[in-house]
Design an enzyme around this catalytic site. Structure first.
Site, PDB file in Angstrom:
ATOM      1  N   HIS A   1      23.070 -38.254   4.155  1.00 41.20           N
ATOM      2  CA  HIS A   1      23.910 -37.139   4.231  1.00 41.20           C
ATOM      3  C   HIS A   1      25.003 -37.042   5.146  1.00 41.20           C
ATOM      4  O   HIS A   1      25.131 -38.057   6.049  1.00 41.20           O
ATOM      5  CB  HIS A   1      22.748 -35.836   4.403  1.00 41.20           C
ATOM      6  N   GLU A  42      13.473 -36.179   4.723  1.00 41.33           N
ATOM      7  CA  GLU A  42      13.384 -36.941   6.174  1.00 41.33           C
ATOM      8  C   GLU A  42      11.936 -36.862   6.657  1.00 41.33           C
ATOM      9  O   GLU A  42      11.166 -36.138   6.203  1.00 41.33           O
ATOM     10  CB  GLU A  42      14.468 -36.438   7.007  1.00 41.33           C
TER      11      GLU A  42
END
Length: 220
Positions: A21, A94
């Site tokens: 990201h 994550e």
């Protein structure tokens, strides 16, 4: 594996753009961000916009992302420019960094020096205090990538996820022990990552690492 373009290790019908990201406020300060649902910075939003311009001509057949905000916001322009519905998959989130969430490496060395030293020696076997097992993250990541690259989503798939998660999964896909992810793949750029190919036998190969993904750049 630090150069931007690497020799293709395998060929096959499915190309996966496995991307980290864009920048968040915590990443700009070199702090560990796991499950904190951080937004993008202005720079991160610009990185997402650049990725969208790349996606406009990249012939993508699917765009998927982690359910966390920073990944969703990075993938959204790409999905829109490619005319695709963004797929959300919680398996792409994550790692949970436990007690280290929001801390810098220096702060960890002060707060829990032995645990940080063990992590630096072998981050795969020694997760940060209270953190998720990297083996568990790898298992969910491999399952997600296998599903996204099984052909049902076409042959050019963009996947937006997270830095530590991505490096662990990529190491495993390429036959590199994930315990070395911090040294084998020490740098992963925002809105970049790995261009991977999966052949018909299910073998993965690396096409590029940290390539620029913006308008006018290579789309493989």
């Amino acid at each position: 594996m630090t150069q931007d373009r690497l020799t293709v290790l395998g060929t096959g019908p499915i190309t996966v753009f496995f991307v980290r990201h864009g920048e968040t406020p915590m990443h700009a300060e070199n702090r560990y961000v796991g499950r904190t649902d951080a937004p993008l910075t202005e720079r991160g939003q610009a990185q997402a916009a650049d990725l969208g311009e790349w996606a406009a001509t990249a012939r993508l057949t699917a765009v998927a992302s982690s359910t966390l905000r920073r990944a969703r916001e990075t993938a959204e322009p790409a999905a829109r420019k490619a005319g695709l519905t963004q797929l959300l998959d919680e398996r792409l989130v994550e790692l949970d960094f436990g007690a280290a969430e929001g801390m810098s490496a220096a702060e960890m060395r002060q707060r829990f020096p032995r645990e940080r030293a063990a992590f630096e020696a072998d981050p795969y076997e020694n997760p940060l205090p209270g953190g998720e097992s990297p083996a568990a993250a790898l298992a969910r990541g491999r399952a997600a990538l296998d599903d996204l690259a099984d052909g049902s989503h076409g042959d050019r798939v963009l996947v937006v996820a997270h830095g530590t998660f991505l490096r662990i999964v990529v190491c495993d896909l390429l036959g590199i022990h994930p315990r070395t992810y911090r040294t084998a793949l020490p740098v992963i750029r925002n809105a970049s990552g790995a261009v991977l190919r999966r052949d018909q036998a299910g073998h993965w190969g690396l096409v590029a690492w940290n390539p620029p993904l913006a308008a006018g750049t290579d789309s493989w």
